[in-house]
Design a protein around this motif. Structure first.
Motif, PDB file in Angstrom:
ATOM      1  N   THR A 175       0.690  -1.347   0.435  1.00 46.37           N
ATOM      2  CA  THR A 175      -0.091   0.420  -0.281  1.00 46.37           C
ATOM      3  C   THR A 175       0.386   1.192   0.089  1.00 46.37           C
ATOM      4  OG1 THR A 175      -1.582  -1.205   1.181  1.00 46.37           O
ATOM      5  CG2 THR A 175      -1.642   0.684   1.210  1.00 46.37           C
ATOM      6  N   LEU A 190      -4.707  -0.671  -6.972  1.00 45.46           N
ATOM      7  CA  LEU A 190      -5.467  -1.310  -6.097  1.00 45.46           C
ATOM      8  C   LEU A 190      -4.699  -2.711  -6.946  1.00 45.46           C
ATOM      9  CD1 LEU A 190      -7.941  -2.538  -5.085  1.00 45.46           C
ATOM     10  CD2 LEU A 190      -8.972  -2.473  -7.667  1.00 45.46           C
ATOM     11  N   PRO A 191      -4.522  -2.756  -8.338  1.00 43.95           N
ATOM     12  CA  PRO A 191      -4.025  -4.576  -8.352  1.00 43.95           C
ATOM     13  C   PRO A 191      -2.136  -4.547  -7.512  1.00 43.95           C
ATOM     14  CG  PRO A 191      -3.973  -3.127 -10.395  1.00 43.95           C
ATOM     15  CD  PRO A 191      -4.367  -1.696  -9.378  1.00 43.95           C
ATOM     16  N   MET A 233      -3.694  -5.249  -3.937  1.00 45.84           N
ATOM     17  CA  MET A 233      -4.108  -6.268  -3.851  1.00 45.84           C
ATOM     18  C   MET A 233      -3.502  -7.679  -4.097  1.00 45.84           C
ATOM     19  SD  MET A 233      -7.372  -6.686  -3.600  1.00 45.84           S
ATOM     20  CE  MET A 233      -7.496  -8.428  -4.288  1.00 45.84           C
ATOM     21  N   ALA A 234      -2.345  -7.392  -4.329  1.00 49.65           N
ATOM     22  CA  ALA A 234      -0.665  -7.977  -4.724  1.00 49.65           C
ATOM     23  C   ALA A 234      -0.789  -8.475  -2.727  1.00 49.65           C
ATOM     24  CB  ALA A 234      -0.319  -7.996  -5.262  1.00 49.65           C
ATOM     25  N   ARG A 249      -3.030 -10.540  -1.712  1.00 51.57           N
ATOM     26  CA  ARG A 249      -3.302 -12.130  -2.087  1.00 51.57           C
ATOM     27  C   ARG A 249      -1.769 -12.733  -1.314  1.00 51.57           C
ATOM     28  NH1 ARG A 249      -2.843 -11.056  -8.079  1.00 51.57           N
ATOM     29  NH2 ARG A 249      -1.960 -13.493  -7.728  1.00 51.57           N
ATOM     30  N   LEU A 289      -9.065 -14.055  -5.915  1.00 49.22           N
ATOM     31  CA  LEU A 289      -8.848 -12.372  -4.985  1.00 49.22           C
ATOM     32  C   LEU A 289      -7.963 -12.058  -6.616  1.00 49.22           C
ATOM     33  CD1 LEU A 289      -7.144 -13.260  -1.758  1.00 49.22           C
ATOM     34  CD2 LEU A 289      -8.923 -11.791  -2.218  1.00 49.22           C
ATOM     35  N   ARG A 290      -7.594 -12.995  -7.717  1.00 53.26           N
ATOM     36  CA  ARG A 290      -7.335 -11.928  -8.568  1.00 53.26           C
ATOM     37  C   ARG A 290      -7.506 -11.757  -9.416  1.00 53.26           C
ATOM     38  NH1 ARG A 290      -3.187 -16.168 -11.466  1.00 53.26           N
ATOM     39  NH2 ARG A 290      -1.551 -15.799 -10.222  1.00 53.26           N
ATOM     40  N   GLN A 334      -9.743  -8.918  -8.021  1.00 56.18           N
ATOM     41  CA  GLN A 334      -9.107  -7.822  -8.262  1.00 56.18           C
ATOM     42  C   GLN A 334      -9.499  -7.209 -10.221  1.00 56.18           C
ATOM     43  OE1 GLN A 334      -5.060  -8.190  -7.932  1.00 56.18           O
ATOM     44  NE2 GLN A 334      -4.332  -7.455  -9.996  1.00 56.18           N
ATOM     45  N   ARG A 335      -8.817  -8.652 -10.914  1.00 54.58           N
ATOM     46  CA  ARG A 335      -9.525  -7.495 -12.073  1.00 54.58           C
ATOM     47  C   ARG A 335     -11.029  -7.410 -12.355  1.00 54.58           C
ATOM     48  NH1 ARG A 335      -7.745 -13.271 -15.561  1.00 54.58           N
ATOM     49  NH2 ARG A 335      -5.849 -13.290 -15.047  1.00 54.58           N
ATOM     50  N   THR A 346     -11.043  -3.846 -10.926  1.00 55.31           N
ATOM     51  CA  THR A 346      -9.325  -2.871 -11.146  1.00 55.31           C
ATOM     52  C   THR A 346      -9.873  -2.663 -12.759  1.00 55.31           C
ATOM     53  OG1 THR A 346      -7.766  -3.650 -10.407  1.00 55.31           O
ATOM     54  CG2 THR A 346      -7.253  -2.980 -12.264  1.00 55.31           C
ATOM     55  N   SER A 356      -5.557  -1.255 -16.233  1.00 56.48           N
ATOM     56  CA  SER A 356      -5.686  -2.743 -16.330  1.00 56.48           C
ATOM     57  C   SER A 356      -4.658  -2.413 -17.603  1.00 56.48           C
ATOM     58  CB  SER A 356      -6.557  -3.932 -16.805  1.00 56.48           C
ATOM     59  OG  SER A 356      -7.989  -3.535 -15.438  1.00 56.48           O
TER      60      SER A 356
END
Length: 226
Positions: free
Chosen positions: A113, A148-149, A152-153, A156, A211-212, A215-216, A219, A224
């Protein structure tokens, strides 16, 4: 086929068939423990990571502390929780395991973050300021959607990490899939240990894929495509 391999594969398959209800019950316990820990970790880690972008002197200290926590062996950290929470009669079970998992989750969530918000394109930030957005609006409508990606990584990573570390929670009475491995080792049942390892691996892979997908979904297409 090697006899031992055939015996192991057959035993594991039969163990899953004969104990599916028990395995599902432990899986639910594992999901509850890890899920609640991750939710609390996100509520702590994401705001803290955002705040640290405004306080660089504190950022180094917080990230170093989180890194030190990550270096503590899981069994040792769970052990440290026991005398602390024994003061409120919660020395073993869900509470110490929950707190330990929240602590383990902090580094990937805070670091990602903090790094993501710090690396927002200055031109995007300036454009948001130029149209009169407040700090909160800029954060919620521009900075977080663009980062966000990366955030989120971190989440995850924390989830998969905690699913694995949550196995040790069985040794302090917190339940979960670690019971299969703990009891299998104690009883000398290889099939039970392997079944537990497979169940944990499936849970970790499934959680990461879900979660992936989220995320998609959340996002924006513009982010993306970058």
């Amino acid at each position: 086929m090697n006899r031992n391999e055939g015996y192991t594969i057959t035993d594991v398959y039969e163990y899953f068939q004969d104990n599916m209800d028990f395995i599902l019950e432990l899986t639910v316990q594992h999901i509850n423990l890890v899920g609640l820990a991750i939710i609390v970790a996100i509520l702590i880690g994401v705001p803290l990571g955002i705040y640290l972008t405004t306080n660089e002197s504190l950022a180094g200290t917080v990230l170093n502390v989180a890194s030190v926590i990550m270096t503590i062996p899981s069994i040792a950290l769970f052990g440290l929780m026991i005398p602390i929470f024994s003061l409120i009669n919660q020395g073993i079970g869900f509470v110490p395991a929950f707190v330990a998992l929240v602590l383990y989750s902090q580094l990937p969530i805070i670091r990602n973050t903090y790094t993501a918000i710090n690396n927002v394109n200055p031109e995007i930030r300036d454009a948001a300021m130029g149209i009169g957005m407040s700090t909160a609006q800029r954060l919620l409508k521009v900075e977080i959607p663009n980062t966000l990606p990366v955030i989120m990584a971190g989440i995850r990573t924390a989830v998969v990490l905690n699913i694995g570390i949550g196995v040790i929670a069985a040794f302090i009475g917190a339940g979960g899939l670690g019971i299969l491995i703990a009891q299998g080792i104690t009883r000398g049942h290889t099939d039970m240990v392997i079944a537990g390892a497979i169940a944990i691996s499936i849970l970790g892979i499934s959680a990461d894929l879900i979660l992936r997908l989220l995320q998609r979904i959340f996002t924006s297409k513009g982010v993306s495509a970058q």
